[in-house]
Design a protein around this motif. Structure first.
Motif, PDB file in Angstrom:
ATOM      1  N   CYS A 225     -24.143 -52.874 -28.978  1.00  0.00           N
ATOM      2  CA  CYS A 225     -25.428 -53.488 -28.611  1.00  0.00           C
ATOM      3  C   CYS A 225     -26.527 -52.467 -28.346  1.00  0.00           C
ATOM      4  O   CYS A 225     -27.694 -52.841 -28.181  1.00  0.00           O
ATOM      5  CB  CYS A 225     -25.263 -54.400 -27.400  1.00  0.00           C
ATOM      6  N   LYS A 226     -26.158 -51.169 -28.288  1.00  0.00           N
ATOM      7  CA  LYS A 226     -27.105 -50.056 -28.106  1.00  0.00           C
ATOM      8  C   LYS A 226     -27.732 -50.013 -26.712  1.00  0.00           C
ATOM      9  O   LYS A 226     -28.657 -49.244 -26.483  1.00  0.00           O
ATOM     10  CB  LYS A 226     -28.220 -50.107 -29.165  1.00  0.00           C
ATOM     11  N   ARG A 227     -27.268 -50.832 -25.783  1.00  0.00           N
ATOM     12  CA  ARG A 227     -27.824 -50.785 -24.437  1.00  0.00           C
ATOM     13  C   ARG A 227     -27.395 -49.490 -23.741  1.00  0.00           C
ATOM     14  O   ARG A 227     -26.338 -48.923 -24.037  1.00  0.00           O
ATOM     15  CB  ARG A 227     -27.352 -51.981 -23.624  1.00  0.00           C
ATOM     16  N   ILE A 228     -28.232 -49.055 -22.801  1.00  0.00           N
ATOM     17  CA  ILE A 228     -27.942 -47.864 -22.006  1.00  0.00           C
ATOM     18  C   ILE A 228     -27.756 -48.287 -20.555  1.00  0.00           C
ATOM     19  O   ILE A 228     -28.487 -49.134 -20.036  1.00  0.00           O
ATOM     20  CB  ILE A 228     -29.085 -46.838 -22.123  1.00  0.00           C
ATOM     21  N   PHE A 229     -26.766 -47.687 -19.901  1.00  0.00           N
ATOM     22  CA  PHE A 229     -26.441 -48.042 -18.525  1.00  0.00           C
ATOM     23  C   PHE A 229     -26.502 -46.796 -17.645  1.00  0.00           C
ATOM     24  O   PHE A 229     -26.250 -45.677 -18.101  1.00  0.00           O
ATOM     25  CB  PHE A 229     -25.043 -48.655 -18.445  1.00  0.00           C
ATOM     26  N   TRP A 230     -26.825 -47.008 -16.369  1.00  0.00           N
ATOM     27  CA  TRP A 230     -26.894 -45.921 -15.405  1.00  0.00           C
ATOM     28  C   TRP A 230     -26.462 -46.450 -14.044  1.00  0.00           C
ATOM     29  O   TRP A 230     -26.251 -47.647 -13.855  1.00  0.00           O
ATOM     30  CB  TRP A 230     -28.313 -45.350 -15.348  1.00  0.00           C
ATOM     31  N   GLU A 231     -26.329 -45.547 -13.069  1.00  0.00           N
ATOM     32  CA  GLU A 231     -25.806 -45.909 -11.757  1.00  0.00           C
ATOM     33  C   GLU A 231     -26.939 -46.392 -10.850  1.00  0.00           C
ATOM     34  O   GLU A 231     -27.340 -45.702  -9.909  1.00  0.00           O
ATOM     35  CB  GLU A 231     -25.064 -44.725 -11.141  1.00  0.00           C
ATOM     36  N   GLY A 232     -27.417 -47.593 -11.119  1.00  0.00           N
ATOM     37  CA  GLY A 232     -28.474 -48.195 -10.324  1.00  0.00           C
ATOM     38  C   GLY A 232     -27.929 -49.146  -9.282  1.00  0.00           C
ATOM     39  O   GLY A 232     -26.740 -49.102  -8.911  1.00  0.00           O
ATOM     40  N   SER A 233     -28.783 -50.054  -8.810  1.00  0.00           N
ATOM     41  CA  SER A 233     -28.382 -50.974  -7.745  1.00  0.00           C
ATOM     42  C   SER A 233     -27.285 -51.920  -8.212  1.00  0.00           C
ATOM     43  O   SER A 233     -26.366 -52.260  -7.444  1.00  0.00           O
ATOM     44  CB  SER A 233     -29.601 -51.759  -7.248  1.00  0.00           C
ATOM     45  N   HIS A 234     -27.355 -52.354  -9.478  1.00  0.00           N
ATOM     46  CA  HIS A 234     -26.307 -53.237 -10.003  1.00  0.00           C
ATOM     47  C   HIS A 234     -24.971 -52.504 -10.012  1.00  0.00           C
ATOM     48  O   HIS A 234     -23.937 -53.063  -9.628  1.00  0.00           O
ATOM     49  CB  HIS A 234     -26.680 -53.699 -11.412  1.00  0.00           C
ATOM     50  N   TRP A 235     -24.992 -51.238 -10.432  1.00  0.00           N
ATOM     51  CA  TRP A 235     -23.765 -50.438 -10.445  1.00  0.00           C
ATOM     52  C   TRP A 235     -23.198 -50.341  -9.029  1.00  0.00           C
ATOM     53  O   TRP A 235     -21.985 -50.462  -8.834  1.00  0.00           O
ATOM     54  CB  TRP A 235     -24.070 -49.048 -10.985  1.00  0.00           C
ATOM     55  N   SER A 236     -24.064 -50.153  -8.046  1.00  0.00           N
ATOM     56  CA  SER A 236     -23.602 -50.012  -6.663  1.00  0.00           C
ATOM     57  C   SER A 236     -22.922 -51.280  -6.170  1.00  0.00           C
ATOM     58  O   SER A 236     -21.893 -51.237  -5.489  1.00  0.00           O
ATOM     59  CB  SER A 236     -24.777 -49.665  -5.748  1.00  0.00           C
ATOM     60  N   ARG A 237     -23.494 -52.440  -6.515  1.00  0.00           N
ATOM     61  CA  ARG A 237     -22.875 -53.707  -6.103  1.00  0.00           C
ATOM     62  C   ARG A 237     -21.510 -53.887  -6.763  1.00  0.00           C
ATOM     63  O   ARG A 237     -20.548 -54.328  -6.128  1.00  0.00           O
ATOM     64  CB  ARG A 237     -23.796 -54.875  -6.460  1.00  0.00           C
ATOM     65  N   MET A 238     -21.424 -53.537  -8.030  1.00  0.00           N
ATOM     66  CA  MET A 238     -20.158 -53.675  -8.744  1.00  0.00           C
ATOM     67  C   MET A 238     -19.125 -52.669  -8.222  1.00  0.00           C
ATOM     68  O   MET A 238     -17.944 -52.977  -8.117  1.00  0.00           O
ATOM     69  CB  MET A 238     -20.374 -53.489 -10.242  1.00  0.00           C
ATOM     70  N   ARG A 239     -19.578 -51.472  -7.874  1.00  0.00           N
ATOM     71  CA  ARG A 239     -18.691 -50.469  -7.304  1.00  0.00           C
ATOM     72  C   ARG A 239     -18.105 -50.965  -5.987  1.00  0.00           C
ATOM     73  O   ARG A 239     -16.914 -50.794  -5.707  1.00  0.00           O
ATOM     74  CB  ARG A 239     -19.468 -49.185  -7.073  1.00  0.00           C
ATOM     75  N   ALA A 240     -18.927 -51.619  -5.181  1.00  0.00           N
ATOM     76  CA  ALA A 240     -18.465 -52.152  -3.900  1.00  0.00           C
ATOM     77  C   ALA A 240     -17.401 -53.229  -4.119  1.00  0.00           C
ATOM     78  O   ALA A 240     -16.417 -53.305  -3.370  1.00  0.00           O
ATOM     79  CB  ALA A 240     -19.643 -52.719  -3.120  1.00  0.00           C
ATOM     80  N   LEU A 241     -17.585 -54.046  -5.155  1.00  0.00           N
ATOM     81  CA  LEU A 241     -16.594 -55.083  -5.455  1.00  0.00           C
ATOM     82  C   LEU A 241     -15.261 -54.468  -5.852  1.00  0.00           C
ATOM     83  O   LEU A 241     -14.199 -54.861  -5.342  1.00  0.00           O
ATOM     84  CB  LEU A 241     -17.106 -55.993  -6.571  1.00  0.00           C
ATOM     85  N   VAL A 242     -15.298 -53.484  -6.734  1.00  0.00           N
ATOM     86  CA  VAL A 242     -14.064 -52.835  -7.175  1.00  0.00           C
ATOM     87  C   VAL A 242     -13.371 -52.142  -6.005  1.00  0.00           C
ATOM     88  O   VAL A 242     -12.152 -52.231  -5.829  1.00  0.00           O
ATOM     89  CB  VAL A 242     -14.360 -51.830  -8.313  1.00  0.00           C
ATOM     90  N   ASP A 243     -14.150 -51.459  -5.166  1.00  0.00           N
ATOM     91  CA  ASP A 243     -13.557 -50.783  -3.996  1.00  0.00           C
ATOM     92  C   ASP A 243     -12.925 -51.781  -3.037  1.00  0.00           C
ATOM     93  O   ASP A 243     -11.899 -51.486  -2.404  1.00  0.00           O
ATOM     94  CB  ASP A 243     -14.631 -49.971  -3.272  1.00  0.00           C
ATOM     95  N   SER A 244     -13.510 -52.971  -2.930  1.00  0.00           N
ATOM     96  CA  SER A 244     -12.953 -53.979  -2.029  1.00  0.00           C
ATOM     97  C   SER A 244     -11.588 -54.461  -2.506  1.00  0.00           C
ATOM     98  O   SER A 244     -10.740 -54.839  -1.694  1.00  0.00           O
ATOM     99  CB  SER A 244     -13.910 -55.153  -1.880  1.00  0.00           C
ATOM    100  N   LEU A 245     -11.352 -54.447  -3.827  1.00  0.00           N
ATOM    101  CA  LEU A 245     -10.044 -54.840  -4.353  1.00  0.00           C
ATOM    102  C   LEU A 245      -8.976 -53.871  -3.877  1.00  0.00           C
ATOM    103  O   LEU A 245      -7.869 -54.262  -3.509  1.00  0.00           O
ATOM    104  CB  LEU A 245     -10.078 -54.879  -5.887  1.00  0.00           C
ATOM    105  N   ALA A 246      -9.297 -52.585  -3.901  1.00  0.00           N
ATOM    106  CA  ALA A 246      -8.351 -51.580  -3.437  1.00  0.00           C
ATOM    107  C   ALA A 246      -8.087 -51.737  -1.942  1.00  0.00           C
ATOM    108  O   ALA A 246      -6.950 -51.601  -1.476  1.00  0.00           O
ATOM    109  CB  ALA A 246      -8.881 -50.189  -3.751  1.00  0.00           C
ATOM    110  N   ARG A 247      -9.133 -52.039  -1.178  1.00  0.00           N
ATOM    111  CA  ARG A 247      -8.939 -52.226   0.268  1.00  0.00           C
ATOM    112  C   ARG A 247      -8.059 -53.439   0.537  1.00  0.00           C
ATOM    113  O   ARG A 247      -7.209 -53.416   1.426  1.00  0.00           O
ATOM    114  CB  ARG A 247     -10.287 -52.396   0.951  1.00  0.00           C
ATOM    115  N   ASP A 248      -8.266 -54.513  -0.238  1.00  0.00           N
ATOM    116  CA  ASP A 248      -7.420 -55.712  -0.074  1.00  0.00           C
ATOM    117  C   ASP A 248      -5.950 -55.354  -0.276  1.00  0.00           C
ATOM    118  O   ASP A 248      -5.073 -55.811   0.460  1.00  0.00           O
ATOM    119  CB  ASP A 248      -7.834 -56.784  -1.084  1.00  0.00           C
TER     120      ASP A 248
END
Length: 252
Positions: A225-248
């Motif tokens: 799709c040629k989209r470009i991604f970076w570590e913005g606010s959306h990335w931070s929210r998703m990172r928090a979700l993934v980290d919460s799985l490990a904590r669970d």
């Protein structure tokens, strides 16, 4: 040939599939003479993909065991802690590569599984026949809230998704399949389901907002799709979700 009568007892979460009057008790069923355990388990509403162990008169059997008069059948879901190695697990061995195909009602879950790094096919126009064919051809686990889909004969690996909200569905699947050590977040395009690749910062110039280019040093792109991604606010929210799985997992 006359029918036979067998007694069934389902354990733990398998009861969720039964009609309320049949839950957590012995069920006496009249079965056709040639009926197998698989036929009767699914006739009572339980998809075969949810079953791990069947005992008939105390002995472990497969789905092809033909029922006989007076048989007592105990049906168990996946075991989390109990070692049943000496017994016959009726589900096939775990797939070496974890890949999913999700039905039309699980778009949010598919998106989050890709976020977590799992190859997940999804199209809200997939017919049941297409999902069945993809699962068989590519060795994919079928995710569905449709028990009839999971009863299809050639589907060997599947999960009935109980939770209703995508984030809770993700927690359910990661927990049930013990996927916490397999998480590889931010490696797949959330839209195209293909691996992302690192992008030289200079290549992002003019393709991302000026403010983003000034603040960020790391970029990745999808070659489809040629989209470009970076570590913005959306990335931070998703990172928090993934980290919460490990904590669970660690809290269990």
């Amino acid at each position: 040939m006359p029918p036979v009568t067998a007694t069934f007892r389902f354990y733990e979460e398998l009861n969720d599939f039964l009609a309320p009057p049949l839950r957590r008790r012995e069920i006496s069923c009249v079965c056709a003479r040639a009926a197998t355990t698989k036929h009767m388990i699914e006739a009572l509403g339980v998809p075969h993909t949810e079953v791990e162990l069947i005992l008939v008169n105390g002995e472990s059997v497969g789905f092809d065991r033909v029922l006989e008069e007076g048989d007592r059948v105990a049906v168990y879901p996946k075991f989390e802690a109990l070692d049943i190695t000496p017994m016959l697990r009726v589900r096939p061995a775990p797939l070496r590569v974890i890949r999913f195909v999700a039905d039309a009602h699980l778009g949010g879950l598919a998106h989050l599984l890709r976020l977590a790094g799992f190859d997940t096919l999804y199209d809200n126009h997939y017919a049941d026949e297409e999902i069945e064919a993809l699962a068989a051809a590519e060795g994919r686990i079928v995710l569905s809230r449709d028990r009839e889909l999971l009863k299809r004969r050639t589907i060997t690996h599947g999960c009935y998704v109980r939770a209703l909200k995508p984030q809770e569905q993700l927690r359910e699947i990661v927990g049930r399949l013990d996927l916490i050590r397999s998480l590889r977040p931010f490696r797949l395009c959330l839209t195209c389901n293909v691996p992302l690749r690192s992008l030289e910062r200079s290549e992002a110039l003019g393709r991302v907002p000026d403010g983003v280019f000034e603040r960020q040093t790391r970029f990745v792109t999808c070659d489809v799709c040629k989209r470009i991604f970076w570590e913005g606010s959306h990335w931070s929210r998703m990172r928090a979700l993934v980290d919460s799985l490990a904590r669970d997992r660690n809290a269990q």
